[in-house]
Design an enzyme around this catalytic site. Structure first.
Site, short mmCIF file in Angstrom:
data_model
loop_
_atom_site.label_atom_id
_atom_site.label_comp_id
_atom_site.label_asym_id
_atom_site.label_seq_id
_atom_site.Cartn_x
_atom_site.Cartn_y
_atom_site.Cartn_z
N ASP A 46 0.84 -1.11 0.03
CA ASP A 46 0.08 -0.12 -0.02
C ASP A 46 0.78 1.21 0.04
OD1 ASP A 46 -2.74 1.14 0.28
OD2 ASP A 46 -1.66 1.88 1.88
N TYR A 51 3.50 9.70 0.63
CA TYR A 51 4.21 9.38 1.51
C TYR A 51 5.67 9.61 1.42
CZ TYR A 51 -0.15 6.22 2.58
OH TYR A 51 -1.20 5.86 2.76
N LYS A 80 -2.10 6.32 -4.53
CA LYS A 80 -2.98 7.21 -4.26
C LYS A 80 -2.77 8.47 -4.86
CE LYS A 80 -3.53 4.92 0.00
NZ LYS A 80 -2.27 4.35 0.58
N HIS A 113 -6.91 10.05 -2.75
CA HIS A 113 -6.29 9.71 -1.21
C HIS A 113 -7.38 10.43 -0.17
CE1 HIS A 113 -2.28 9.30 1.08
NE2 HIS A 113 -3.61 9.13 1.62
#
Ligand code: A2P
Length: 328
Positions: A46, A51, A80, A113
């Site tokens: 994921d 990130y 995302k 997201h």
């Protein structure tokens, strides 16, 4: 270790129930963590632009594939679309940037997201752009730039048409927004990824998704633990310290983390615990050789306190100087 079952998405694709979360997986370690996770049997990763580590995740994937641990088609990769890329002309470039960083030519699942549209930041100016529009400004803040969801979604559908992604979905969406999206989507959302743990069970949302063919993915499966390191919760609040969960674990010879993950899997959704520690990530995948009884499931669900840690209604104002609730 028994193998990890999968849930079937609208496209027919199989999504393994336990995936490796990569939020806050630090630079310098994440590539080897991903490689080790694939060696340990993980087949679901994921990821997200936000990130800030997709390039390293990609290195880990490549290392595992080059070493013959798995093939590209054996793994399920989620990413995302970040909040600054909701205008239709930015969706494909954002997806292509993620593909380049991950070193892949398709993503299995691409999610919106958050249902929050922020002012665009050019890729060359800052990547990932995060929440604050201009960190150098006198009063740095998040700047909302509303985009109709229908516009973003049509561009997401085009990614499927173009073969860049296999399934599309959303994250942090409530029932109303999902119901509206389902009413007009040509390609319906396959997944809604939301915060889920024994202190935030979201019974109605989980049921609504199930009844509408939307697979749920639960993030932050241990609650507070993920937020303690960023000052948004106290570690003692973690569901891993809960006595009820601890006792159930003792009975099965499993850790509180394994009980929490098993509870999630038996509720019928997928779950993406992050760990940068090899022993813990192995432990997190090892939850398919025991079963919780109906009573144990109910006891854990009964711990619900509607305690949400990842709440934009709180953190957008505290950290980014702009109040923007989405769950109310
Ligand atoms: P670590 O990476 O040091 O293992 P998230 O809720 O975002 O998925 O994050 C999970 C948090 O829980 C991380 O802080 C992670 O730290 C920790 N963690 C992951 N697996 C376990 C486990 N099996 N037991 C205890 N802590 C865990």
């Amino acid at each position: 270790m028994s193998s990890c079952p999968s849930l079937v998405l609208r496209s027919g694709a199989k999504m393994p129930q336990v995936g490796l979360g990569t939020w806050k997986a630090g630079p310098g370690v994440v590539a080897s963590v991903v490689e080790e996770a694939l060696r340990a049997g993980y087949r679901h990763l994921d990821c997200a632009c936000d990130y800030g580590n997709e390039h390293e995740v990609g290195q880990g994937i490549k290392a595992a594939i080059d070493a013959g641990v798995c093939k590209r088609e054996d793994i399920f990769v989620t990413s995302k679309l970040w909040n600054t890329y909701h205008h239709k002309e930015h969706v494909r470039p954002a997806c292509e940037r993620t593909l380049k960083d991950l070193g892949l030519d398709y993503i299995d699942l691409y999610l919106i997201h958050f249902p929050i549209s922020l002012k665009f930041v050019p890729f060359e100016k800052r990547y990932p752009p995060e929440w604050i529009h201009d960190p150098e400004a006198a009063n740095p803040k998040m700047e909302v730039d509303p985009v109709p969801l229908s516009e973003t979604w049509a561009a997401m559908e085009e990614l499927v048409d173009a073969g860049l992604v296999k399934d599309i979905g959303v994250s942090n969406f409530n029932c109303q927004l999902l119901a509206d999206l389902l009413s007009y989507a040509r390609i319906k959302p396959s997944v809604n990824q939301v915060e889920l743990h024994p202190y935030l069970t979201q019974e109605f949302l989980v049921r609504f998704c199930k009844e509408n063919g939307v697979v749920v993915t639960g993030y932050s499966p241990f609650g507070a633990l993920s937020y303690a390191s960023i000052g948004m919760a106290k570690e003692e609040e973690s569901v891993l310290n809960n006595e009820v969960i601890g006792k159930i674990g003792e009975k099965h010879g499993k850790s509180p983390a394994q009980v929490s993950l098993r509870w999630a899997c038996q509720r019928g959704y997928t779950v993406v615990p992050k760990s940068a520690n090899i022993d813990r990530l192995k432990q997190n995948l090892n939850v398919f050789d025991f079963e919780l009884s109906q009573e144990e499931m109910e006891a854990i669900s009964g711990l619900n306190r509607n305690r949400r840690y990842n709440d934009p209604g709180v953190f957008t104002e505290l950290a980014f100087n702009t109040f923007y609730p989405i769950h109310n």
